[in-house]
Design an enzyme around this catalytic site. Sequence first.
Site, PDB file in Angstrom:
ATOM      1  N   GLU A 165      -7.309  -3.338   4.358  1.00  0.00           N
ATOM      2  CA  GLU A 165      -7.954  -2.639   5.484  1.00  0.00           C
ATOM      3  C   GLU A 165      -9.422  -2.997   5.696  1.00  0.00           C
ATOM      4  O   GLU A 165     -10.320  -2.167   5.501  1.00  0.00           O
ATOM      5  CB  GLU A 165      -7.825  -1.126   5.309  1.00  0.00           C
ATOM      6  N   GLU A 372       1.460   0.845   3.141  1.00  0.00           N
ATOM      7  CA  GLU A 372       1.083   2.257   2.991  1.00  0.00           C
ATOM      8  C   GLU A 372       1.672   3.048   4.143  1.00  0.00           C
ATOM      9  O   GLU A 372       1.747   2.566   5.271  1.00  0.00           O
ATOM     10  CB  GLU A 372      -0.438   2.471   3.019  1.00  0.00           C
TER      11      GLU A 372
END
Length: 466
Positions: A165, A372
Amino acid sequence: MSQFPKDFLWGAATAAYQVEGAHDADGKGLSVWDVFSHLPGTTHEGTNGDVAADHYHRFKEDVALMAELGMTSYRFSISWPRVLPNGTGEVNEAGIKFYSDLIDELLRHNIRPMITLYHWDLPQALQDKFGGWAGREIVDAFDEYARLCYQRFGDRVDLWSTFNETIVFIGMGYFTGQHPPKLKDPKLGIQACHHVFLSNARAVKSFREMGIKGQIGFVNVLQPNDPISQEPEDIRAWEIAEGIYTHWLYDPVLKGEYPRDMLEMAQAAFGVPEFHPGDAELLKENIVDFIGLNYYKREMVARNDDVQGFDLNTSGQKGSGGGMGFKGLFKIVKNPNGVYTDWDWEIYPEGLTDAIGRIRHRYGEVPIYITENGLGAKDPIVDGAVLDQPRIDYLSEHIRAVGRAIEQGADVRGYYPWSFIDLLSWLNGYQKQYGFVYIDRENNLARKKKLSFEWYQKVIRSNGDE
Ligand code: BGP
């Protein structure tokens, strides 16, 4: 009949700073998060990862629970300063031993490790030395770290990702000032982001040069921002948000180049990213083998004439955050018909199917792992039992959304809910729980299986049928 391929990986994920604890044990150097979380006013009620879930000392107990759950893969990250306390140079053999023992323990239980090299815990030494990601020296430093990890663990690990990320650690580190190094300097942020892409490309190149058998990918947020209306100003704001969240972050690793329109915008406004000779070729020649997608919520986008900043709800009190947006570009607004968590995250499973479709549309058939996905909540405890039914509902709907994407032809190879065990939520402390395993922080961090543990066991056993 299950929609999931026979060899589909059913895992769960964690990250070093959030789960390991032992922040200064056995020669570990400090990370930027060790320092940042101890500064006043940075995290919810001053929480930090000094102890976290103490996974560093209890990993055998935790791996036994993973095996009981039936996990076939485990996504975790390596703490860079645990293996290289100064970021480069001297190796901390005790840190290497920890990861080596963890990998062996996983393999003994037939759990396939998926390593993330960078989940935000940069060695503080490199922040001090040349400004961390803002300094070009980081590219060599990251390559040295990546090579060390390949060399020590590449004989047993065949699933790797370089970064987790980038939008978050660069966006919040350099644009909104909510993560280390606490800056609000877009020009530096765009250049730092360029160094991340170069570091990724160099680490991918080294992976291949060293002949590591396996695949290497890059993990991004999958934020399918939808426009709040069909009015041209909202559509334009949404295009810009898409350009930043998706095209800017995925194109360099999947196409080997920046999106032209966004690059022109950045260079016109800030004169960056600055390219050195060879940068463009490095990006072009080292695209990743797969993409990891993290999906939690949908964000609706609108035109923005007023809001500047990202005032998050970090308390879990609905509506306690302020506005979020970049003035003149876009802002995030509430969906009037949406269902929201206590942290004001919209629960929208269809968005996962849609967004996988959008990725395929832009990039073609790239292998995908859902790295995720999960529900952050304050789980109710009734007569000692952790009854996290809302988590079961959330995950169940999202697994079905992944199944639909597979039916549509997507090459999704694994699903890793966040998180295996309760751990530190960066800015929200320990009250925002995600795990299948509860940690009793009043009772010596004792582990306890939640309701969702039994449920996920069945999901895995039936290959997604429940
Ligand atoms: C992702 C991070 C994870 C994790 C998760 C949940 O952005 O990769 O490390 O923290 O979000 O977010 P939060 O803890 O803020 O609820």
